[in-house]
Design a protein around this motif. Structure first.
Motif, PDB file in Angstrom:
ATOM      1  N   VAL A 187       0.847  -1.209   0.000  1.00 52.02           N
ATOM      2  CA  VAL A 187       0.000   0.000   0.000  1.00 52.02           C
ATOM      3  C   VAL A 187       0.875   1.250   0.000  1.00 52.02           C
ATOM      4  CG1 VAL A 187      -1.859  -1.137   1.279  1.00 52.02           C
ATOM      5  CG2 VAL A 187      -0.144   0.223   2.505  1.00 52.02           C
ATOM      6  N   GLY A 188       0.307   2.329  -0.466  1.00 49.88           N
ATOM      7  CA  GLY A 188       0.995   3.616  -0.446  1.00 49.88           C
ATOM      8  C   GLY A 188       0.188   4.622   0.349  1.00 49.88           C
ATOM      9  N   ALA A 189       0.743   5.802   0.533  1.00 51.06           N
ATOM     10  CA  ALA A 189       0.029   6.837   1.282  1.00 51.06           C
ATOM     11  C   ALA A 189      -1.289   7.182   0.599  1.00 51.06           C
ATOM     12  CB  ALA A 189       0.893   8.094   1.394  1.00 51.06           C
ATOM     13  N   GLY A 190      -1.299   7.070  -0.721  1.00 56.57           N
ATOM     14  CA  GLY A 190      -2.525   7.368  -1.464  1.00 56.57           C
ATOM     15  C   GLY A 190      -3.638   6.403  -1.101  1.00 56.57           C
ATOM     16  N   ASP A 191      -3.283   5.112  -0.980  1.00 53.66           N
ATOM     17  CA  ASP A 191      -4.289   4.143  -0.557  1.00 53.66           C
ATOM     18  C   ASP A 191      -4.901   4.556   0.767  1.00 53.66           C
ATOM     19  OD1 ASP A 191      -4.323   1.806  -2.444  1.00 53.66           O
ATOM     20  OD2 ASP A 191      -2.173   1.834  -2.006  1.00 53.66           O
ATOM     21  N   ILE A 192      -4.036   4.945   1.651  1.00 53.84           N
ATOM     22  CA  ILE A 192      -4.528   5.284   2.990  1.00 53.84           C
ATOM     23  C   ILE A 192      -5.356   6.556   2.959  1.00 53.84           C
ATOM     24  CG2 ILE A 192      -3.805   5.899   5.316  1.00 53.84           C
ATOM     25  CD1 ILE A 192      -1.624   3.936   5.079  1.00 53.84           C
ATOM     26  N   ALA A 193      -4.898   7.510   2.192  1.00 53.42           N
ATOM     27  CA  ALA A 193      -5.670   8.744   2.099  1.00 53.42           C
ATOM     28  C   ALA A 193      -7.066   8.451   1.558  1.00 53.42           C
ATOM     29  CB  ALA A 193      -4.955   9.742   1.190  1.00 53.42           C
ATOM     30  N   ILE A 194      -7.131   7.580   0.586  1.00 55.44           N
ATOM     31  CA  ILE A 194      -8.437   7.287   0.005  1.00 55.44           C
ATOM     32  C   ILE A 194      -9.314   6.527   0.999  1.00 55.44           C
ATOM     33  CG2 ILE A 194      -9.593   5.915  -1.755  1.00 55.44           C
ATOM     34  CD1 ILE A 194      -7.418   6.740  -3.684  1.00 55.44           C
ATOM     35  N   LEU A 195      -8.736   5.547   1.650  1.00 54.06           N
ATOM     36  CA  LEU A 195      -9.502   4.833   2.671  1.00 54.06           C
ATOM     37  C   LEU A 195     -10.014   5.831   3.713  1.00 54.06           C
ATOM     38  CD1 LEU A 195      -7.466   1.612   3.393  1.00 54.06           C
ATOM     39  CD2 LEU A 195      -9.911   1.728   2.909  1.00 54.06           C
ATOM     40  N   PHE A 196      -9.098   6.595   4.161  1.00 48.31           N
ATOM     41  CA  PHE A 196      -9.347   7.727   5.047  1.00 48.31           C
ATOM     42  C   PHE A 196     -10.565   8.528   4.632  1.00 48.31           C
ATOM     43  CE2 PHE A 196      -6.403  10.900   7.275  1.00 48.31           C
ATOM     44  CZ  PHE A 196      -6.153  10.026   8.308  1.00 48.31           C
ATOM     45  N   ALA A 197     -10.414   9.074   3.449  1.00 45.49           N
ATOM     46  CA  ALA A 197     -11.425   9.976   2.921  1.00 45.49           C
ATOM     47  C   ALA A 197     -12.758   9.273   2.803  1.00 45.49           C
ATOM     48  CB  ALA A 197     -10.995  10.487   1.558  1.00 45.49           C
ATOM     49  N   THR A 198     -12.669   8.007   2.448  1.00 44.43           N
ATOM     50  CA  THR A 198     -13.903   7.302   2.186  1.00 44.43           C
ATOM     51  C   THR A 198     -14.543   6.795   3.475  1.00 44.43           C
ATOM     52  OG1 THR A 198     -12.907   6.619   0.130  1.00 44.43           O
ATOM     53  CG2 THR A 198     -14.922   5.497   0.776  1.00 44.43           C
ATOM     54  N   LEU A 199     -13.695   6.281   4.313  1.00 47.47           N
ATOM     55  CA  LEU A 199     -14.207   5.666   5.532  1.00 47.47           C
ATOM     56  C   LEU A 199     -14.733   6.676   6.541  1.00 47.47           C
ATOM     57  CD1 LEU A 199     -12.029   2.776   6.878  1.00 47.47           C
ATOM     58  CD2 LEU A 199     -14.469   2.794   6.344  1.00 47.47           C
ATOM     59  N   LEU A 200     -14.011   7.751   6.655  1.00 46.38           N
ATOM     60  CA  LEU A 200     -14.278   8.601   7.807  1.00 46.38           C
ATOM     61  C   LEU A 200     -15.441   9.551   7.606  1.00 46.38           C
ATOM     62  CD1 LEU A 200     -10.761   9.271   9.185  1.00 46.38           C
ATOM     63  CD2 LEU A 200     -12.488   7.617   9.873  1.00 46.38           C
ATOM     64  N   ARG A 201     -16.214   9.197   6.689  1.00 42.94           N
ATOM     65  CA  ARG A 201     -17.414   9.968   6.476  1.00 42.94           C
ATOM     66  C   ARG A 201     -18.407   9.657   7.590  1.00 42.94           C
ATOM     67  NH1 ARG A 201     -18.310  10.632   0.445  1.00 42.94           N
ATOM     68  NH2 ARG A 201     -16.259   9.638   0.645  1.00 42.94           N
ATOM     69  N   GLN A 202     -19.236  10.597   7.836  1.00 46.04           N
ATOM     70  CA  GLN A 202     -20.190  10.346   8.913  1.00 46.04           C
ATOM     71  C   GLN A 202     -21.125   9.203   8.547  1.00 46.04           C
ATOM     72  OE1 GLN A 202     -21.543  13.687  10.798  1.00 46.04           O
ATOM     73  NE2 GLN A 202     -23.341  12.777  11.762  1.00 46.04           N
ATOM     74  N   MET A 203     -21.191   8.256   9.395  1.00 42.52           N
ATOM     75  CA  MET A 203     -22.084   7.136   9.158  1.00 42.52           C
ATOM     76  C   MET A 203     -23.449   7.473   9.739  1.00 42.52           C
ATOM     77  SD  MET A 203     -19.568   4.856   8.457  1.00 42.52           S
ATOM     78  CE  MET A 203     -17.792   5.149   8.565  1.00 42.52           C
ATOM     79  N   ARG A 204     -24.409   7.286   8.964  1.00 44.43           N
ATOM     80  CA  ARG A 204     -25.740   7.476   9.516  1.00 44.43           C
ATOM     81  C   ARG A 204     -26.264   6.107   9.905  1.00 44.43           C
ATOM     82  NH1 ARG A 204     -26.629  12.628   6.748  1.00 44.43           N
ATOM     83  NH2 ARG A 204     -25.525  12.456   4.785  1.00 44.43           N
ATOM     84  N   ALA A 205     -26.748   6.020  11.048  1.00 42.40           N
ATOM     85  CA  ALA A 205     -27.271   4.723  11.482  1.00 42.40           C
ATOM     86  C   ALA A 205     -28.318   4.985  12.541  1.00 42.40           C
ATOM     87  CB  ALA A 205     -26.157   3.848  12.016  1.00 42.40           C
ATOM     88  N   LYS A 206     -28.843   3.936  13.034  1.00 43.15           N
ATOM     89  CA  LYS A 206     -29.864   3.987  14.069  1.00 43.15           C
ATOM     90  C   LYS A 206     -29.754   5.244  14.918  1.00 43.15           C
ATOM     91  CE  LYS A 206     -31.472   0.810  17.729  1.00 43.15           C
ATOM     92  NZ  LYS A 206     -31.844  -0.555  17.313  1.00 43.15           N
ATOM     93  N   SER A 207     -28.785   5.207  15.770  1.00 45.41           N
ATOM     94  CA  SER A 207     -28.646   6.281  16.739  1.00 45.41           C
ATOM     95  C   SER A 207     -27.260   6.876  16.588  1.00 45.41           C
ATOM     96  CB  SER A 207     -28.780   5.684  18.139  1.00 45.41           C
ATOM     97  OG  SER A 207     -27.756   4.738  18.297  1.00 45.41           O
ATOM     98  N   SER A 263     -27.821  -6.428  11.519  1.00 43.54           N
ATOM     99  CA  SER A 263     -28.642  -5.742  10.519  1.00 43.54           C
ATOM    100  C   SER A 263     -29.793  -5.004  11.203  1.00 43.54           C
ATOM    101  CB  SER A 263     -29.142  -6.713   9.448  1.00 43.54           C
ATOM    102  OG  SER A 263     -29.438  -7.971   9.999  1.00 43.54           O
ATOM    103  N   GLY A 264     -30.170  -5.467  12.340  1.00 45.77           N
ATOM    104  CA  GLY A 264     -31.245  -4.785  13.073  1.00 45.77           C
ATOM    105  C   GLY A 264     -30.837  -3.411  13.593  1.00 45.77           C
ATOM    106  N   ASP A 265     -29.522  -3.179  13.665  1.00 44.25           N
ATOM    107  CA  ASP A 265     -29.078  -1.872  14.171  1.00 44.25           C
ATOM    108  C   ASP A 265     -29.222  -0.765  13.139  1.00 44.25           C
ATOM    109  OD1 ASP A 265     -28.216  -2.371  16.820  1.00 44.25           O
ATOM    110  OD2 ASP A 265     -26.495  -3.475  16.025  1.00 44.25           O
ATOM    111  N   LEU A 266     -29.428  -1.169  11.930  1.00 44.42           N
ATOM    112  CA  LEU A 266     -29.428  -0.149  10.872  1.00 44.42           C
ATOM    113  C   LEU A 266     -30.747   0.621  10.817  1.00 44.42           C
ATOM    114  CD1 LEU A 266     -27.652  -2.320   8.198  1.00 44.42           C
ATOM    115  CD2 LEU A 266     -26.642  -0.750   9.857  1.00 44.42           C
ATOM    116  N   ASP A 267     -30.612   1.886  10.760  1.00 41.11           N
ATOM    117  CA  ASP A 267     -31.746   2.829  10.782  1.00 41.11           C
ATOM    118  C   ASP A 267     -33.127   2.251  10.992  1.00 41.11           C
ATOM    119  OD1 ASP A 267     -30.404   3.573   7.645  1.00 41.11           O
ATOM    120  OD2 ASP A 267     -31.447   1.727   8.189  1.00 41.11           O
ATOM    121  N   PRO A 268     -33.458   1.958  12.167  1.00 40.90           N
ATOM    122  CA  PRO A 268     -34.782   1.419  12.445  1.00 40.90           C
ATOM    123  C   PRO A 268     -35.804   2.526  12.647  1.00 40.90           C
ATOM    124  CG  PRO A 268     -33.416   1.376  14.397  1.00 40.90           C
ATOM    125  CD  PRO A 268     -32.698   2.186  13.370  1.00 40.90           C
ATOM    126  N   ASP A 269     -35.396   3.751  12.457  1.00 36.87           N
ATOM    127  CA  ASP A 269     -36.318   4.865  12.737  1.00 36.87           C
ATOM    128  C   ASP A 269     -37.379   4.970  11.660  1.00 36.87           C
ATOM    129  OD1 ASP A 269     -34.678   7.202  10.859  1.00 36.87           O
ATOM    130  OD2 ASP A 269     -33.588   5.474  11.644  1.00 36.87           O
TER     131      ASP A 269
END
Lengths: 212, 212, 212, 212
Positions: C152-172, D206-212
């Motif tokens: 892997v290179g720094a670019g791989d990590i930056a992309i994972l970074f950028a992609t992963l660290l997005r706000q996850m919307r989920a239940k709560s 899977s039950g944790d995912l946006d149950p709202d």
DNA sequence: TATGAATGAGTATTCATTCAT
DNA sequence: CATGAATGAATACTCATTCAT
């Protein structure tokens, strides 16, 4: 052969476009080219959206109005050139007659903004140049006829034109209109070939106009 | 003997006021009376707050500029009346000379808004009327001298004035200035007492001017 | 020595600017960079006018928020570089810790518009490049330590970074936050130097990122 | 045997609908679900009117695109379930293969607005739940096979999925595509059953995912 | 039925004026 | 008092949706 916009438009769209143009012409003449777009739309009996569909922004509308006015002036000038045998008479008539010209000139001059818009438009320039070229013909001819003083050029006349034919605000519309006709009369007398005094400077030619 | 505080302050205030007035005059002449207040303040080297302290709103400023210009014209006109023995010469000189007048007229005419502001102001009216009354004298005298055509009135001249003396934009400043002088020349020739043709309508008197 | 804007501002203006920036950061993170300006102003407790005085248009605000976020990330990264002796640990910590980074990356990626704005800004580019250069150091070091997989290179990590660290919307919000931490954990395990399988393609370096 | 009119029309309508859907899918993927309807219509080669005849408003279109994507994913997932005997392999393949999934997930996540639309639609929910149930099967199986780490749930994977498989913009398309495949690879390694470190929190089901 | 014109509500932005520093 | 920051009303412009052709 792509159809030009004016031809292609659906009948109703066409009608709307014309109404907008007419309304804009009046309102611009009355209150300058900075009036709210909404007011123009209202006067044209359409929604703002329609106005913007036809003219993407205010500048486009200003340009369109100017073009339309200039076109009419050019047509007038050509008809006059056809009909009159004396260039001096042609000149006189052009100055006296052109009411449309009042509007176009007025628009062109009334606001810094409009001026800037128009000057950057090659089509407007082209039209103006055509008008000037007809005017050049009149001036040369009238001098040859001995009716026009020798120390003026087409540029002088264009400037007088532009300056004089602005809508005069006075007491009543009647007085205003009379005043306009009288101003032209005085100006024509001032132009005819028995001047009381030499003019300062040198003849202004059409080439002297906005050389930028 | 140091000035006491109050006098000092007044002097300051005075200077501020004058700077603002001068700046406004220039900017109005250049870009019309709708320019942002902030721009005027900047040009005057003060903050907007100061501007507003001196002139409570834009209208007040427009009025003040107009007053200032009219005052200068009136002074000019009176000096001319003193110095010239021929009314025709006085008229000519007034028309040719008054540069300030250009500015005031320009301001007064360039925008609907300004016009409305000025028309409603009694002080401006008064000044204007004084100018017109001097002009009336010139006109009557010049006619009596046989130098001014009989079929014009002071109103005609005021309108020509107002219309002609607008600053010509575009072109090089030199051409613009030359053009202005030539326009006045042509107009004066048109006014002198050997007209080629009768003018339409009737003489416009100073009473015909916006009595509304 | 002209003072930079951040320093020059009057105390209250300063406070307002900061409030606006904070509000914008939150709202952009929550609803993307297209939210009505008015909403941002309201959230900051100021009028729209104030917002526009500080940031001439939306783009300027977006840029300012991005700059602010990137700056914090860079500071974080440098502190980490100071404190950690192992590059692998530094990398891990940077990935795990940077909450600010979430925001910046999120903003940068969430909308086409924002992306375009940011890419054209040289200052943002500069900051980003500084961050990448610190990251490059971590990557090289961690590989030397045998803790980071070689492919892997720094670019791989930056992309994972950028992609992963997005706000996850989920239940709560709690689940969302937990999810974010778990994603990073899985990613770190995936990065560590005992891979089950070779990766396709070749290491992506920081030079591979937006080469346009 | 010529088709009867009704059938012909239906075929037409069908084609229209498909074109619109395809165009919308591309444009949504490229510029997010807020692009002007007119742009979508243009890309589909129809008028806005036609678009609105097929999809009463933007929400309906967003829903339709999402449904279409989810359907393809579900079909993929079922085919994979049929063909693969190892759950871990099935999981891997689903993650690696599903390009359609990229699109659906991207759409679903990229904008708050889209998210709200989709969450409130029972049909979309149903589809999503079916996909999750297949995924649940894969996860359980893969854990039983000892190939998938025990401390993750289907929810973890769905979130990684959703987050990772977003289209990477910028960079050259080739790098972007490579990057996507590499991210999945790293993620799969991170998921496989020899973790370096325990994950924080607890498995997300899977039950944790946006149950709202 | 397909088209694209018209509408108008929603937002961005500007600028006159007020007011805290 | 001078300054320039804050306010918000006024205006430009966009775009979802409806409807005439």
């Amino acid at each position: 052969m792509t159809a030009d916009p004016e031809t292609t438009l659906r009948a109703d769209a066409r009608r709307n476009r014309d109404q907008i143009l007419a309304a804009a012409k009046n309102i611009f003449a009355m209150s300058g080219p900075e009036v709210p777009m909404e007011e123009i739309a209202r006067a044209a009996g359409v929604g703002v959206g329609t106005l913007y569909r036809r003219f993407p922004d205010r500048d486009a509308l200003v340009r369109a109005v100017a073009m339309d006015n200039f076109e009419r002036v050019l047509i007038d000038a050509r008809v006059i050139a056809e009909e009159e045998t004396s260039s001096w008479r042609a000149l006189e008539r052009l100055l006296r007659q052109s009411v449309e010209l009042q509007l176009s000139v007025q628009l062109a001059m009334v606001s810094h903004r409009a001026l800037v818009i128009l000057k950057s438009d090659p089509e407007v320039r082209r039209l103006r140049d055509e008008i000037l070229s007809v005017l050049d013909g009149f001036v040369d001819g009238a001098k040859a006829e001995g009716k026009l003083r020798d120390d003026v050029g087409a540029g002088d006349i264009a400037i007088l034109f532009a300056t004089l034919l602005r809508q005069m605000r006075a007491k009543s519309p009647e007085v205003a209109e009379m005043a306009a006709r009288r101003c032209v009369g005085i100006m024509i007398d001032g132009l005819s070939a028995r001047p009381g005094s030499a003019l300062p400077g040198r003849p202004i030619t059409s080439g002297d106009l906005d050389p930028d």
